[in-house]
Design a protein around this motif. Structure first.
Motif, PDB file in Angstrom:
ATOM      1  N   ASP A  14       5.436  -2.390 -12.102  1.00  0.00           N
ATOM      2  CA  ASP A  14       5.666  -2.169 -10.668  1.00  0.00           C
ATOM      3  C   ASP A  14       6.767  -3.079 -10.116  1.00  0.00           C
ATOM      4  O   ASP A  14       6.617  -3.703  -9.065  1.00  0.00           O
ATOM      5  CB  ASP A  14       4.361  -2.378  -9.893  1.00  0.00           C
ATOM      6  N   ARG A  31       9.999  -4.020  -8.176  1.00  0.00           N
ATOM      7  CA  ARG A  31      10.678  -3.469  -7.006  1.00  0.00           C
ATOM      8  C   ARG A  31      11.797  -4.404  -6.553  1.00  0.00           C
ATOM      9  O   ARG A  31      11.671  -5.632  -6.633  1.00  0.00           O
ATOM     10  CB  ARG A  31       9.686  -3.254  -5.858  1.00  0.00           C
ATOM     11  N   LYS A  32      12.885  -3.790  -6.055  1.00  0.00           N
ATOM     12  CA  LYS A  32      14.014  -4.579  -5.564  1.00  0.00           C
ATOM     13  C   LYS A  32      14.736  -3.808  -4.465  1.00  0.00           C
ATOM     14  O   LYS A  32      15.070  -2.631  -4.641  1.00  0.00           O
ATOM     15  CB  LYS A  32      14.987  -4.902  -6.699  1.00  0.00           C
ATOM     16  N   SER A  33      14.973  -4.497  -3.347  1.00  0.00           N
ATOM     17  CA  SER A  33      15.705  -3.906  -2.224  1.00  0.00           C
ATOM     18  C   SER A  33      16.780  -4.874  -1.765  1.00  0.00           C
ATOM     19  O   SER A  33      16.706  -6.086  -2.011  1.00  0.00           O
ATOM     20  CB  SER A  33      14.755  -3.601  -1.055  1.00  0.00           C
ATOM     21  N   LYS A  87      16.569   0.528  -0.930  1.00  0.00           N
ATOM     22  CA  LYS A  87      15.580   0.356  -1.992  1.00  0.00           C
ATOM     23  C   LYS A  87      16.175   0.843  -3.309  1.00  0.00           C
ATOM     24  O   LYS A  87      16.425   2.035  -3.476  1.00  0.00           O
ATOM     25  CB  LYS A  87      14.305   1.131  -1.653  1.00  0.00           C
ATOM     26  N   LYS A 144      11.927   1.076  -7.229  1.00  0.00           N
ATOM     27  CA  LYS A 144      10.789   1.460  -6.396  1.00  0.00           C
ATOM     28  C   LYS A 144       9.456   1.447  -7.141  1.00  0.00           C
ATOM     29  O   LYS A 144       8.527   2.153  -6.780  1.00  0.00           O
ATOM     30  CB  LYS A 144      11.037   2.853  -5.810  1.00  0.00           C
ATOM     31  N   GLY A 145       9.376   0.624  -8.173  1.00  0.00           N
ATOM     32  CA  GLY A 145       8.134   0.530  -8.928  1.00  0.00           C
ATOM     33  C   GLY A 145       8.344   0.902 -10.384  1.00  0.00           C
ATOM     34  O   GLY A 145       7.840   1.913 -10.863  1.00  0.00           O
ATOM     35  N   ASP A 196      16.135   7.650  -8.977  1.00  0.00           N
ATOM     36  CA  ASP A 196      15.555   7.369  -7.666  1.00  0.00           C
ATOM     37  C   ASP A 196      14.614   6.162  -7.709  1.00  0.00           C
ATOM     38  O   ASP A 196      13.540   6.158  -7.107  1.00  0.00           O
ATOM     39  CB  ASP A 196      14.806   8.598  -7.135  1.00  0.00           C
ATOM     40  N   GLY A 197      15.028   5.149  -8.454  1.00  0.00           N
ATOM     41  CA  GLY A 197      14.311   3.878  -8.442  1.00  0.00           C
ATOM     42  C   GLY A 197      13.127   3.753  -9.365  1.00  0.00           C
ATOM     43  O   GLY A 197      12.451   2.711  -9.380  1.00  0.00           O
ATOM     44  N   VAL A 198      12.831   4.792 -10.141  1.00  0.00           N
ATOM     45  CA  VAL A 198      11.719   4.746 -11.093  1.00  0.00           C
ATOM     46  C   VAL A 198      12.157   5.388 -12.408  1.00  0.00           C
ATOM     47  O   VAL A 198      13.134   6.133 -12.461  1.00  0.00           O
ATOM     48  CB  VAL A 198      10.457   5.461 -10.559  1.00  0.00           C
TER      49      VAL A 198
END
Length: 231
Positions: free
Chosen positions: A10, A12-14, A23, A26-27, A221-223
């Motif tokens: 999990d 996460r980084k923004s 973002k 996203k996990g 898309d972040g995953v």
């Protein structure tokens, strides 16, 4: 049962952008086993380099867990992370980042010196690595006197001098022509076969390169999503 070389849960980084927030991760969940060569595939801007920087302890995630075997990276101070990184992780970049004023031999040996090797041992090991990578006759040359492929081979030697269990490669063939790029990819394959302890994590936007690895995942898309080999 051996623990994986790398374990992410999990992550996460923004980043703040103006008054908003971007973002990027996203996990992300991920496991890398010993001896694996895994490619992280994704389009430009998908967050691949951000993720690699976090895994390489160059950036910290906003949240999530990153473990290297028994070591929980979230519990390391900045100085501890730097020491761990120099000892346990080797880096190969798209741009070779060789010091222009030093010879290739000196560029490789200095990484060993920074990790505690004596001058004589660092130079001996650097020479052995460069010879194994086909650069025996080029050791006394400076980076500007070498081709792109030769510079990347030197950069790989520098990444390996401290015998890291994990090698991180950021688009390592991105600045090379197809023929030279194929030679570098073959080097990675040979390294994995000759050293079962070495795990390789490579990022790429090239679908053909991703297909060369033992396993590939796609950052979308972040995953992570399933990588489609048939594309």
């Amino acid at each position: 049962m051996n623990k994986p070389v790398l374990y992410l849960q999990d992550v996460r980084k923004s980043y703040k952008v103006g008054n908003g927030e971007l973002k990027v991760l996203k996990g992300v969940d991920f496991t890398l086993e010993q001896g694996e060569w895994v490619c992280i595939y994704g389009a430009s801007g998908s967050g691949k380099t951000t993720l690699l920087n976090i895994i390489g302890l160059l950036e910290r995630p906003d949240s999530g867990k990153i473990c290297f075997g028994d070591t929980d990276a979230s519990k390391l101070s900045r100085s501890q992370a730097a020491k761990f990184r120099s000892r346990e992780i080797g880096f190969v970049f798209q741009s070779y980042h060789l010091l222009p004023e030093l010879t290739i031999l000196e560029n490789v040996a200095i990484s060993g010196r920074l990790n505690g090797l004596s001058a004589s041992k660092a130079q001996k090991k650097a020479a052995e690595l460069l010879t194994s990578l086909g650069l025996k006759e080029r050791m006394k040359h400076r980076p500007s006197e070498l081709s792109g492929g030769e510079q990347q081979r030197a950069a790989i030697a520098r990444a390996l001098i401290n015998d890291p269990p994990l090698l991180l490669a950021d688009e390592p063939t991105g600045n090379l022509d197809p023929h030279t790029g194929e030679e570098i990819l073959q080097l990675f394959e040979n390294m994995r076969k000759s050293n079962p302890r070495l795990s390789i994590l490579m990022i790429t936007h090239n679908h053909l390169i991703a297909n060369r690895a033992n396993r590939a995942v796609e950052l979308n898309d972040g995953v992570f999503t399933e990588f489609d080999k048939r594309r």
